[in-house]
Enzyme design. Structure first.
Site, PDB file in Angstrom:
ATOM      1  N   SER A  18       1.115  -1.358  -0.002  1.00  0.00           N
ATOM      2  CA  SER A  18      -0.046  -0.007   0.037  1.00  0.00           C
ATOM      3  C   SER A  18       0.693   1.400  -0.022  1.00  0.00           C
ATOM      4  O   SER A  18       0.377   2.227  -0.919  1.00  0.00           O
ATOM      5  CB  SER A  18      -0.931  -0.280   1.217  1.00  0.00           C
ATOM      6  OG  SER A  18      -2.004  -0.946   1.029  1.00  0.00           O
ATOM      7  N   LYS A  39      -7.773  -1.183  -5.130  1.00  0.00           N
ATOM      8  CA  LYS A  39      -7.966  -1.961  -4.257  1.00  0.00           C
ATOM      9  C   LYS A  39      -8.534  -3.124  -4.822  1.00  0.00           C
ATOM     10  O   LYS A  39     -10.150  -2.353  -4.843  1.00  0.00           O
ATOM     11  CB  LYS A  39      -8.515  -1.442  -2.095  1.00  0.00           C
ATOM     12  CG  LYS A  39      -7.537  -2.370  -1.895  1.00  0.00           C
ATOM     13  CD  LYS A  39      -6.249  -2.401  -1.370  1.00  0.00           C
ATOM     14  CE  LYS A  39      -6.496  -4.122  -1.033  1.00  0.00           C
ATOM     15  NZ  LYS A  39      -4.746  -4.091  -0.303  1.00  0.00           N
ATOM     16  N   ASP A  51      -6.342   1.658   2.842  1.00  0.00           N
ATOM     17  CA  ASP A  51      -5.214   1.335   2.463  1.00  0.00           C
ATOM     18  C   ASP A  51      -5.741   2.015   1.348  1.00  0.00           C
ATOM     19  O   ASP A  51      -4.473   2.903   0.948  1.00  0.00           O
ATOM     20  CB  ASP A  51      -5.403  -0.146   0.956  1.00  0.00           C
ATOM     21  CG  ASP A  51      -4.782  -1.215   2.236  1.00  0.00           C
ATOM     22  OD1 ASP A  51      -3.995  -0.943   3.095  1.00  0.00           O
ATOM     23  OD2 ASP A  51      -4.952  -2.489   1.731  1.00  0.00           O
TER      24      ASP A  51
END
Length: 226
Positions: A18, A39, A51
């Site tokens: 990330s 994501k 994230d």
């Protein structure tokens, strides 16, 4: 699918995917290449992907309209584990059609989409489908995240074997300096070893070093484990 979607995976969980995804997006945007992150499947959250939030902090922006539309986080499951198990715990299947429609829409709005997976290359998305096979089936070029921690050379080389076997294009290797490896000798040697492997066997593959972004707060630079 347009050819401006890049899949981001790593040698293992906790390698800083990330963090690297946000850094590459920030770099590409600074170079005038309009880039968004997505994501593939977020686990361990509800309503919003942590994230994606981390990507935006690294990129130096707030949440985007595409985030609010759900395009960048189309599938979120509550339990912090592999996607196949998270889907079973929440009692619903992963909607791959929804994910792919979201990716296609993002690819039409931006110059590049960085599609971050969950965990490492071999993480199961379902009981039958591995992440690496999803990448191969879509023909996505791969950005492969590694680090200088002890053991990373072994994981990195095993991943290269699997990537080669499936005919995946290795676009870039991202060598992540965060979290910092306490033994600098190991870290320096690992980077040199990886560069030598790429020069010898993968000459078309790019290499980027992902630095520690000291301007981030500890919360912003926290690496999430799935």
């Amino acid at each position: 699918m347009k050819d401006n979607v890049y899949f981001v995976s790593g040698i293992d969980t906790n390698v800083g995917k990330s963090y690297a995804t946000g850094y590459i997006a920030r770099t590409w945007n600074s170079e005038g290449r309009r880039t968004v992150t997505q994501k593939l499947i977020q686990t361990g959250n509800t309503d919003i992907s942590e994230d994606i939030e981390l990507h935006r902090r690294i990129m130096g922006c707030g949440l985007l309209e595409e985030d609010r539309e759900g395009l960048t986080m189309p599938e979120i499951f509550s339990y912090p584990c592999s996607p196949h198990l998270a889907a079973e715990i929440d009692g619903r299947d992963i909607d791959f059609g929804k994910i792919e429609r979201a990716t296609a829409e993002l690819s039409s709005r931006f110059d590049a989409v960085l599609l971050e997976g969950a965990g490492g290359l071999m993480v199961p998305l379902t009981r039958q489908l591995l992440t690496i096979d999803y990448i191969a089936s879509k023909g996505y070029p791969l950005i492969y995240v590694t680090s200088g921690r002890l053991g990373s050379i072994n994981h990195f080389l095993l991943g290269l074997e699997a990537i080669r076997h499936r005919g995946i294009r290795l676009h870039t290797v991202a060598y992540n300096l965060y979290p910092h490896e306490e033994d600098d000798r190991i870290s320096r040697d690992t980077e040199g070893y990886i560069r030598d492997v790429l020069a010898r066997d993968w000459p078309e593959t790019g290499f980027v070093t992902v630095p520690v972004l000291t301007a981030l707060s500890p919360e912003a630079s926290r690496i999430h484990h799935i």
